[in-house]
Scaffold this motif. Sequence first.
Motif, PDB file in Angstrom:
ATOM      1  N   ILE A   5      79.948 -11.484 120.688  1.00  0.00           N
ATOM      2  CA  ILE A   5      80.436 -11.291 119.316  1.00  0.00           C
ATOM      3  C   ILE A   5      79.482 -10.357 118.577  1.00  0.00           C
ATOM      4  CG2 ILE A   5      80.926 -12.442 117.122  1.00  0.00           C
ATOM      5  CD1 ILE A   5      81.482 -14.990 118.865  1.00  0.00           C
ATOM      6  N   ILE A  34      77.203  -8.140 108.990  1.00  0.00           N
ATOM      7  CA  ILE A  34      78.369  -8.612 108.222  1.00  0.00           C
ATOM      8  C   ILE A  34      78.144  -8.507 106.723  1.00  0.00           C
ATOM      9  CG2 ILE A  34      79.344 -10.118 109.998  1.00  0.00           C
ATOM     10  CD1 ILE A  34      78.159 -12.490 108.474  1.00  0.00           C
ATOM     11  N   SER A  35      76.887  -8.628 106.296  1.00  0.00           N
ATOM     12  CA  SER A  35      76.644  -8.523 104.855  1.00  0.00           C
ATOM     13  C   SER A  35      76.619  -7.074 104.415  1.00  0.00           C
ATOM     14  CB  SER A  35      75.310  -9.168 104.497  1.00  0.00           C
ATOM     15  OG  SER A  35      75.286 -10.491 104.954  1.00  0.00           O
ATOM     16  N   LEU A  54      72.767 -19.530 115.914  1.00  0.00           N
ATOM     17  CA  LEU A  54      71.814 -18.812 116.759  1.00  0.00           C
ATOM     18  C   LEU A  54      70.435 -18.803 116.094  1.00  0.00           C
ATOM     19  CD1 LEU A  54      71.557 -16.986 119.271  1.00  0.00           C
ATOM     20  CD2 LEU A  54      72.158 -15.058 117.823  1.00  0.00           C
ATOM     21  N   PHE A  55      70.452 -18.551 114.804  1.00  0.00           N
ATOM     22  CA  PHE A  55      69.214 -18.494 114.035  1.00  0.00           C
ATOM     23  C   PHE A  55      68.480 -19.838 114.104  1.00  0.00           C
ATOM     24  CE2 PHE A  55      66.923 -18.936 109.967  1.00  0.00           C
ATOM     25  CZ  PHE A  55      66.089 -17.832 110.059  1.00  0.00           C
ATOM     26  N   ALA A  77      81.191 -12.283 103.002  1.00  0.00           N
ATOM     27  CA  ALA A  77      81.269 -11.793 104.372  1.00  0.00           C
ATOM     28  C   ALA A  77      82.047 -12.803 105.218  1.00  0.00           C
ATOM     29  CB  ALA A  77      79.876 -11.605 104.932  1.00  0.00           C
ATOM     30  N   VAL A 118      78.322 -12.911  99.015  1.00  0.00           N
ATOM     31  CA  VAL A 118      78.498 -11.636  99.724  1.00  0.00           C
ATOM     32  C   VAL A 118      79.948 -11.499 100.191  1.00  0.00           C
ATOM     33  CG1 VAL A 118      77.662 -10.238 101.639  1.00  0.00           C
ATOM     34  CG2 VAL A 118      76.087 -11.731 100.424  1.00  0.00           C
ATOM     35  N   ALA A 149      76.116 -16.872 113.592  1.00  0.00           N
ATOM     36  CA  ALA A 149      74.787 -16.272 113.474  1.00  0.00           C
ATOM     37  C   ALA A 149      73.765 -17.328 113.057  1.00  0.00           C
ATOM     38  CB  ALA A 149      74.811 -15.127 112.462  1.00  0.00           C
ATOM     39  N   ILE A 164      72.994  -9.825 113.147  1.00  0.00           N
ATOM     40  CA  ILE A 164      74.406 -10.176 112.882  1.00  0.00           C
ATOM     41  C   ILE A 164      74.626 -10.380 111.384  1.00  0.00           C
ATOM     42  CG2 ILE A 164      76.279 -11.799 113.347  1.00  0.00           C
ATOM     43  CD1 ILE A 164      74.817 -12.612 115.902  1.00  0.00           C
ATOM     44  N   ILE A 165      73.711 -11.148 110.776  1.00  0.00           N
ATOM     45  CA  ILE A 165      73.879 -11.436 109.352  1.00  0.00           C
ATOM     46  C   ILE A 165      73.834 -10.140 108.534  1.00  0.00           C
ATOM     47  CG2 ILE A 165      72.809 -12.556 107.348  1.00  0.00           C
ATOM     48  CD1 ILE A 165      72.027 -14.842 109.291  1.00  0.00           C
ATOM     49  N   ILE A 172      76.099 -16.147 101.859  1.00  0.00           N
ATOM     50  CA  ILE A 172      76.811 -15.134 102.651  1.00  0.00           C
ATOM     51  C   ILE A 172      78.324 -15.273 102.448  1.00  0.00           C
ATOM     52  CG2 ILE A 172      77.318 -14.326 104.988  1.00  0.00           C
ATOM     53  CD1 ILE A 172      74.506 -15.252 105.790  1.00  0.00           C
ATOM     54  N   LYS A 204      79.471  -4.999 102.926  1.00  0.00           N
ATOM     55  CA  LYS A 204      79.692  -5.069 101.482  1.00  0.00           C
ATOM     56  C   LYS A 204      78.481  -4.506 100.726  1.00  0.00           C
ATOM     57  CE  LYS A 204      83.366  -7.721 101.985  1.00  0.00           C
ATOM     58  NZ  LYS A 204      84.398  -8.539 101.638  1.00  0.00           N
ATOM     59  N   ILE A 205      77.318  -5.050 101.058  1.00  0.00           N
ATOM     60  CA  ILE A 205      76.144  -4.710 100.270  1.00  0.00           C
ATOM     61  C   ILE A 205      75.731  -3.255 100.467  1.00  0.00           C
ATOM     62  CG2 ILE A 205      73.679  -5.169  99.978  1.00  0.00           C
ATOM     63  CD1 ILE A 205      74.288  -8.089 100.619  1.00  0.00           C
ATOM     64  N   ILE A 232      65.870 -14.937 116.836  1.00  0.00           N
ATOM     65  CA  ILE A 232      65.849 -14.774 115.384  1.00  0.00           C
ATOM     66  C   ILE A 232      66.282 -13.353 115.019  1.00  0.00           C
ATOM     67  CG2 ILE A 232      64.360 -14.778 113.344  1.00  0.00           C
ATOM     68  CD1 ILE A 232      62.680 -16.932 114.783  1.00  0.00           C
ATOM     69  N   LEU A 240      80.280  -6.593 117.233  1.00  0.00           N
ATOM     70  CA  LEU A 240      80.068  -6.348 115.808  1.00  0.00           C
ATOM     71  C   LEU A 240      79.142  -5.150 115.596  1.00  0.00           C
ATOM     72  CD1 LEU A 240      81.227  -8.310 113.741  1.00  0.00           C
ATOM     73  CD2 LEU A 240      78.965  -9.305 113.551  1.00  0.00           C
ATOM     74  N   GLY A 251      66.776 -20.343 117.374  1.00  0.00           N
ATOM     75  CA  GLY A 251      65.578 -19.507 117.481  1.00  0.00           C
ATOM     76  C   GLY A 251      64.444 -20.016 116.615  1.00  0.00           C
ATOM     77  N   GLN A 255      68.149 -11.350 116.747  1.00  0.00           N
ATOM     78  CA  GLN A 255      69.583 -11.178 117.011  1.00  0.00           C
ATOM     79  C   GLN A 255      70.414 -11.785 115.891  1.00  0.00           C
ATOM     80  OE1 GLN A 255      69.467 -13.015 120.866  1.00  0.00           O
ATOM     81  NE2 GLN A 255      69.604 -11.060 121.958  1.00  0.00           N
ATOM     82  N   ALA A 256      70.017 -12.980 115.464  1.00  0.00           N
ATOM     83  CA  ALA A 256      70.774 -13.632 114.388  1.00  0.00           C
ATOM     84  C   ALA A 256      70.719 -12.809 113.104  1.00  0.00           C
ATOM     85  CB  ALA A 256      70.231 -15.033 114.134  1.00  0.00           C
TER      86      ALA A 256
END
Lengths: 304, 364, 511
Positions: free
Chosen positions: B290, B341-342, A100-101, A89, A87, A97, B337-338, A83, B345-346, B331, B294, A104, B333-334
């Motif tokens: 956050i 933010i990715s 958090l991941f 980012a 990426v 994130a 977010i990922i 990432i 760009k992508i 999971i 976002l 979880g 939620q995470a």
Amino acid sequence: MISQIFSLAFLAQTIRITVPYSLASLGGVYSERGGVVNIALEGIILNGAFCATVGTYYTGSPWFGLLCGIAGGLLVAAIHAVISIHVKADQIISGIALNLFAVGITKFVLQILFQSSSNSPRIAGLPYIKLAFLKDQPDVEHLLGNPLVLLTVLIVIASHFIIFKTRFGLRLRSVGENPEAADTVGISVTLYRYYGVLISGVLAGLAGAWLAFDQHSFTDGMSAGRGYIALAAMIVGKWNPLGAAAACLLFGFAESLQIQLQGGSLPTQFIQMIPYLATIIVLAGFIGKSAAPGADGIPYEKEK
Amino acid sequence: MADQTKRRHWLEHPATQNFLIPIFAVVLSFAVGAIFILIVGQNPFQVYSVLFSQTLGTSYGIGQLLFKTTPLIFAGLSVAICFKAGLFNIGAEGQLQIGAFMTALVGMYTVGVPAFLEIPLLILAGMIGGGIWGFIPGYLKAKTGAHEVINTIMLNFIAAALVSFFVTNLFNVPATVHTPEIAPTGKIPRFDTIFSSFSGSPVNFSILIAILAAVAVWYYVDKTRYGYELRVVGLNSKAAEYGGISVAKNIILSMTIGGAIAGLVGTNYVMGYKYYFEEGFSTGTGFMGIAVALLGNNNPFGVILAALLFGMLEYGGLVINTMVPKELVSILQAIVIIFVISSNKIFRKILVNFIKKRTLRVND
Amino acid sequence: MPYAVELLNITKRFARTVANDEVTLKVQSGTIHALVGENGAGKTTLMETLYGLYQPDAGIIRIHEKEVSIKSPHDSIRNGIGMVHQHFMLVGPMTVLENIVLGAETTRYSLLDLKKTTAEISELGGRFSLTVPLNEKVENVGVGIQQRVEILKAIYRKADILVLDEPTAVLTPQESTQLFRILSELKDEGKTIVLITHKLSEVMAISDHVSVMRRGKIVGEVETASTSPEELAEMMVGRRILLRVEKNDRKAGDPVLSINNLSYIDKRGVNILNNVSLEVASGEILGIAGVEGNGQSQLVECITGLLKPTTGSMSVDGIQIAGLTPKEVFARGLAHVPEDRIKRGLVVEMDVAENLILGLHMQKEFGTGLAMNLKAIEENARFLITKYDIRPMNPDALARGLSGGNQQKVIIARELSRNAQVIVASQPTRGVDIGGIEFIHRTLVEARDAGKAILMISADLNEILSLSDRIAIMYGGQIVKIFPNNKVKESELGLYMTGSKRGSSQKASDG
């Protein structure tokens, strides 16, 4: 009174707290020296602890579990690396994130494997090296004889040399300070940044494995902010391996003092604040200069 | 020709993309979540349909959802307004701790003050508490250049330790880790005191304060002179300098405002639900802010929508817990977010390629 | 003599422009070859292509008469090419020694073999009089030393072809002399040197051959011994088709902007501005010509409050402005068209209407108390959009979406709407299309006729000659010449701009 506090048991306690801080903090040093901010340390520790537990539980071998812990840390670090480096980012948000991941996913799998939302079954710890002079204090012997303690000391010292005295360290620092300069002398910024982040995965994963073996089980959220303390130590230690380790030792000392003094006159919460206050004071420039690597947190765009 | 602005494909418009990217991220994360559900041996459609029907399908569920949404709106707005000024406020968690504690503290010592004074007083107390906690990193950034990200993280821990000290030693009901109740006149009524269908759910009228805060943030940022300065600083600090706008002042100001908004979380929990401050009442609301900011693209109304989604997920975790571990939602939620933010760009890259191909084909 | 470098028909295009257009450059082995040209002529792009930082769209590179493929700096280093970039590629917190060996380290038992390296570098340094403090951090040494570090870096990598991009731009005259001595020694050792510069005195002093570039093409190649600065200056600037600007004779009034002995020393201790004195009267345009990087940017930033001058005084209409903030300078009657519209002049993510009030946003007409007067802001935008013909004619369009010309018009419109007595316009038409240039020029002349005092800084001689009432020339942080009118030959300007000629650094007075 004093001798009661500063006993061998106290020393052992301090080391028990300091080891995971140091490993994770060194991980932070490698990652950020290469120019990638790594707030994901917390999640890396947690996943490392979980994978170490699972690996040990199913094979009965703590050594295999240790490898699993490293792999678990590497996995989270690898995601962060992709990432951040590929990426391009935001590295801070990615770290948050991933933390958090990790919370979880570890609890999720914990429930699938062990039908518990709070802890795993008991696992064996790492075998310890017998220390004859500590025969009558088995707790201390188990701790000081733990091969990971020795390994941590070795890693701290080796890291100093790796970062400041080797070709690898020189190049790693150059991509973190001024990637364009590194690029113009033919150094691959991407490659070295990956090295930095992945090493942080290995080290913080080890920190997680330590926690799991120390408690002989995985409990949910057991990283308990250690990744952030490791970051704080990295900053207080001015992004130097020895400095970071020293800061970790200071934090560990304060914390075990707090445990010793529990119920005493000094409120424990104030000791808890020490690492964080120290970081703010150091960052504000009140004690010498502490500057992050020049390109820390900034993705490298090759094309002008 | 150079003076003609190019005609753009509608998918290329920033507004479209700002809207599409969050949706794309949410849909994609639900798809990834489905894989986790399959691993557990459940049917994703079934799980998701329970998730939606139990949260959105009953007034009790909606009440729970709105209760979870309220603090997320405050936290999201706090992060968003700082983002607008180009600052990353990871400190909403600490700011809301201090703010909520201040609300409870003032509330317990002001028994007998009439409601029309007490309620604004407690709201103000929360804002001041949070505001101070936002001011500190803002000031440090403006004066010493210390990065606000690290300082706000550190201040989160300091806030937690500080309130923990207070509620275990000084201001607690003996043998508990919470304060005594606030003055009865400071309580914000629950929905179920008026609408019986919400019976049992803790949602209360503090959600109106949250919506009001969103409107206020929108007005301040988009419609006032100070908001204009704040946006210029956030978008181009060199242009701000050139235009005679003080970058330092705006850094301090926006962090303080962000902190004050986070400090409003106490209206939901302290004034509207438990009526006291309790250690550990917030489980990472500030961090979730956050994600909310976002996903809501730092737009106050986007923040409300994103908070609703995250509020639904937070309560939804509980309703699906019998089928799938409730951590599925963390999971999700995470991953959201990922992806957000990715995808900036992508997703844009994919989009550009897609548009190019389409236009080429049309031209053929 | 054999060729060390042959660049054959190199073409390099960027999004909109052709930086190098079928350029052929041959450099003889063991010589110093100067590559001269104005800003944007394509010199740096050509050399960065040789160094592997860019891939040419067409063309062949031959090194020592063998065709080579250079895909990255790594390849060029392998082929014996070293480059000293204009902005040094050094890692500040690392030591001089570490910087020199970075990427070409010698190791012993996996550790950096600093002993051996130190000996090698000391030997190299002794041979070429390149003494540097090896264990000092680069950020703690002066720019002159930093440049030596860059040269050592290249030589340590066994470079026998050395490219230097504007090496004297940051050096004091003494340091420049030392550098030239070093370059001569390198040449005597058989190294080949390509020197990018625009200072013709340097070219005459040190080079064997000169190639002149203009607008992406090589327009001449001569032996230094058989040419003169005059000839080179003429080749560099070329013959231009003057843009016609309808202009009445100057009716200058009293001086409004006065600058006295302004000096500025930057953080590195480099003397950027050296006792600059100027006066601009109402009703005149004073054009400052000069090759970029001779202190013009800093002069503008000092006047407009973005930089604090080290010494000296400035006034607008007799009121001191030195050391004030931009806000205070604006309030004392100054308007500023900054040189970089994207970085400074605009907030590209905001719409045109919002950009048209930047710096004016606290004025009463655009809002009182908390609220902005959105209606007034829109009316202001509609008025200025019409008056300055800004396209699209939409106050809500994002500034990002506008063409360069229209972006520039937004800035000009805003700054003129301040109704200031003094207008400082820096590179007012850079990157603007022809139509836009004409419009902006006309606008500036109208402002001058309305009695404004205009200080215009431009690297474009064409612009200087067509607009200025008087012309000042900046070189090396000083005003080296002021012409009382614009009846000057370009080649004459070129001589001053390149440091080949200098007048007495007199104070600007009415001619």
